[in-house]
Each structure stands twice: as structure tokens, then as C-alpha cells.
Write a protein that holds these residues in place. Structure first.
Motif, PDB file in Angstrom:
ATOM      1  N   GLY A 131     103.945  69.722 120.773  1.00  0.00           N
ATOM      2  CA  GLY A 131     105.168  70.162 122.071  1.00  0.00           C
ATOM      3  C   GLY A 131     105.350  70.955 121.514  1.00  0.00           C
ATOM      4  O   GLY A 131     106.068  71.528 120.251  1.00  0.00           O
ATOM      5  N   ASP A 132     105.583  72.334 122.570  1.00  0.00           N
ATOM      6  CA  ASP A 132     106.141  73.739 121.886  1.00  0.00           C
ATOM      7  C   ASP A 132     107.927  73.546 121.277  1.00  0.00           C
ATOM      8  O   ASP A 132     108.434  73.545 120.502  1.00  0.00           O
ATOM      9  CB  ASP A 132     106.444  74.117 122.755  1.00  0.00           C
TER      10      ASP A 132
ATOM     11  N   ASP B 108     103.573  60.785 113.341  1.00  0.00           N
ATOM     12  CA  ASP B 108     104.246  59.630 114.041  1.00  0.00           C
ATOM     13  C   ASP B 108     105.942  59.357 113.093  1.00  0.00           C
ATOM     14  O   ASP B 108     106.477  58.070 114.247  1.00  0.00           O
ATOM     15  CB  ASP B 108     103.383  58.449 113.540  1.00  0.00           C
ATOM     16  N   GLY B 109     106.077  59.062 111.325  1.00  0.00           N
ATOM     17  CA  GLY B 109     107.058  58.924 110.975  1.00  0.00           C
ATOM     18  C   GLY B 109     108.239  59.786 111.493  1.00  0.00           C
ATOM     19  O   GLY B 109     109.496  58.986 111.927  1.00  0.00           O
ATOM     20  N   ALA B 110     108.029  60.819 111.832  1.00  0.00           N
ATOM     21  CA  ALA B 110     108.796  61.862 112.250  1.00  0.00           C
ATOM     22  C   ALA B 110     109.334  61.491 114.044  1.00  0.00           C
ATOM     23  O   ALA B 110     110.455  62.656 114.357  1.00  0.00           O
ATOM     24  CB  ALA B 110     108.808  63.330 111.561  1.00  0.00           C
ATOM     25  N   GLY B 111     109.007  60.749 114.197  1.00  0.00           N
ATOM     26  CA  GLY B 111     108.372  60.683 115.985  1.00  0.00           C
ATOM     27  C   GLY B 111     108.564  62.639 116.950  1.00  0.00           C
ATOM     28  O   GLY B 111     109.072  61.745 117.734  1.00  0.00           O
TER      29      GLY B 111
ATOM     30  N   VAL C 261      94.151  65.025 108.213  1.00  0.00           N
ATOM     31  CA  VAL C 261      94.282  65.208 109.886  1.00  0.00           C
ATOM     32  C   VAL C 261      95.359  63.553 109.753  1.00  0.00           C
ATOM     33  O   VAL C 261      95.945  63.537 110.332  1.00  0.00           O
ATOM     34  CB  VAL C 261      92.532  64.698 111.324  1.00  0.00           C
ATOM     35  N   SER C 262      94.555  62.427 109.155  1.00  0.00           N
ATOM     36  CA  SER C 262      95.386  61.248 109.313  1.00  0.00           C
ATOM     37  C   SER C 262      96.920  61.257 108.358  1.00  0.00           C
ATOM     38  O   SER C 262      97.470  60.640 108.621  1.00  0.00           O
ATOM     39  CB  SER C 262      94.786  60.327 108.564  1.00  0.00           C
ATOM     40  N   ALA C 263      96.710  62.031 107.766  1.00  0.00           N
ATOM     41  CA  ALA C 263      97.960  62.112 106.811  1.00  0.00           C
ATOM     42  C   ALA C 263      98.972  62.611 107.783  1.00  0.00           C
ATOM     43  O   ALA C 263     100.516  62.292 107.586  1.00  0.00           O
ATOM     44  CB  ALA C 263      98.041  62.807 105.350  1.00  0.00           C
ATOM     45  N   VAL C 264      99.025  63.894 107.710  1.00  0.00           N
ATOM     46  CA  VAL C 264      99.879  64.350 109.136  1.00  0.00           C
ATOM     47  C   VAL C 264      99.613  64.205 110.213  1.00  0.00           C
ATOM     48  O   VAL C 264     100.841  63.844 110.349  1.00  0.00           O
ATOM     49  CB  VAL C 264      98.819  66.399 109.119  1.00  0.00           C
TER      50      VAL C 264
ATOM     51  N   ALA D 101     108.659  74.122 115.156  1.00  0.00           N
ATOM     52  CA  ALA D 101     109.996  74.325 114.171  1.00  0.00           C
ATOM     53  C   ALA D 101     109.623  72.780 113.854  1.00  0.00           C
ATOM     54  O   ALA D 101     109.482  72.929 112.430  1.00  0.00           O
ATOM     55  CB  ALA D 101     110.456  74.898 114.949  1.00  0.00           C
ATOM     56  N   ALA D 102     110.081  71.602 114.524  1.00  0.00           N
ATOM     57  CA  ALA D 102     110.543  70.722 113.676  1.00  0.00           C
ATOM     58  C   ALA D 102     109.059  69.719 112.655  1.00  0.00           C
ATOM     59  O   ALA D 102     108.737  69.446 111.433  1.00  0.00           O
ATOM     60  CB  ALA D 102     110.932  69.175 114.204  1.00  0.00           C
ATOM     61  N   ALA D 103     108.062  70.092 113.135  1.00  0.00           N
ATOM     62  CA  ALA D 103     106.159  70.094 112.864  1.00  0.00           C
ATOM     63  C   ALA D 103     106.335  70.294 111.898  1.00  0.00           C
ATOM     64  O   ALA D 103     105.786  69.703 110.851  1.00  0.00           O
ATOM     65  CB  ALA D 103     105.418  69.371 113.477  1.00  0.00           C
ATOM     66  N   GLN D 104     106.356  72.326 111.982  1.00  0.00           N
ATOM     67  CA  GLN D 104     105.791  73.020 110.480  1.00  0.00           C
ATOM     68  C   GLN D 104     106.997  72.795 109.453  1.00  0.00           C
ATOM     69  O   GLN D 104     106.326  73.055 108.792  1.00  0.00           O
ATOM     70  CB  GLN D 104     105.515  74.559 111.600  1.00  0.00           C
ATOM     71  N   ARG D 105     108.232  72.571 109.726  1.00  0.00           N
ATOM     72  CA  ARG D 105     109.450  72.087 108.675  1.00  0.00           C
ATOM     73  C   ARG D 105     109.140  71.072 107.909  1.00  0.00           C
ATOM     74  O   ARG D 105     108.648  70.708 106.752  1.00  0.00           O
ATOM     75  CB  ARG D 105     110.473  72.002 109.316  1.00  0.00           C
TER      76      ARG D 105
END
Length: 75
Positions: A51-52, A21-24, A13-16, A56-60
Motif C-alpha cells: 500500500g502507498d 508478514d512479520g512486520a504486519g 519473494v518468499s523471504a520478503v 516507506a516502512a517496507a523499503q526501510r
């Protein structure tokens, strides 16, 4: 908001969260205070939502970080 992952692994959880956070990418961690009910056993998983529009960006991002196997594709 959509569920990105669900886990009992607090290090994950902390790593994700750090990756997001790093990706905004904004996110929300649910069930982090359930330890009061469960007695700090770590039995109940924490859920990480994004957020919806960011899903996709978070999964990538997680896939590129080698964490694609942790994703909740069914949600």
C-alpha cells in the motif's frame, strides 16, 4: 498500491513476504500464476506490491535486512 520489487527469484519473494508478514505490512504478489503461460520456466518476474502508506516502512525493512538493492525506486 506501489511496486516494492520485481524478481524471478522465488526464494527472494518468499523471504520478503515473510519479512512483510512479520512486520504486519500488507502486500500483494502479482504474476505468480504466469507459469501457466510461460511453461514454468521462471522467465516472467513476479511483482510484489504494498500500500502507498506502507511503502516507506517496507523499503526501510528491506534495506535493514540487506535487500535494499532489490527495491524498485523508480516506481
Amino acid at each position: 498500491m506501489r511496486e516494492l520489487l520485481r524478481t524471478n527469484d522465488l526464494v527472494l519473494v518468499s523471504a520478503v513476504e515473510a519479512l512483510l508478514d512479520g512486520a504486519g505490512i500488507g502486500h500483494l504478489l502479482l504474476d505468480q500464476n504466469m507459469s501457466v503461460i510461460e511453461g514454468s520456466l521462471g522467465v516472467l518476474p513476479r511483482r510484489l506490491l504494498v500500500g502507498d502508506d506502507d511503502l516507506a516502512a517496507a523499503q526501510r525493512l528491506l534495506t535493514e535486512a540487506g535487500l535494499g538493492h532489490e527495491l524498485r525506486h523508480d516506481r
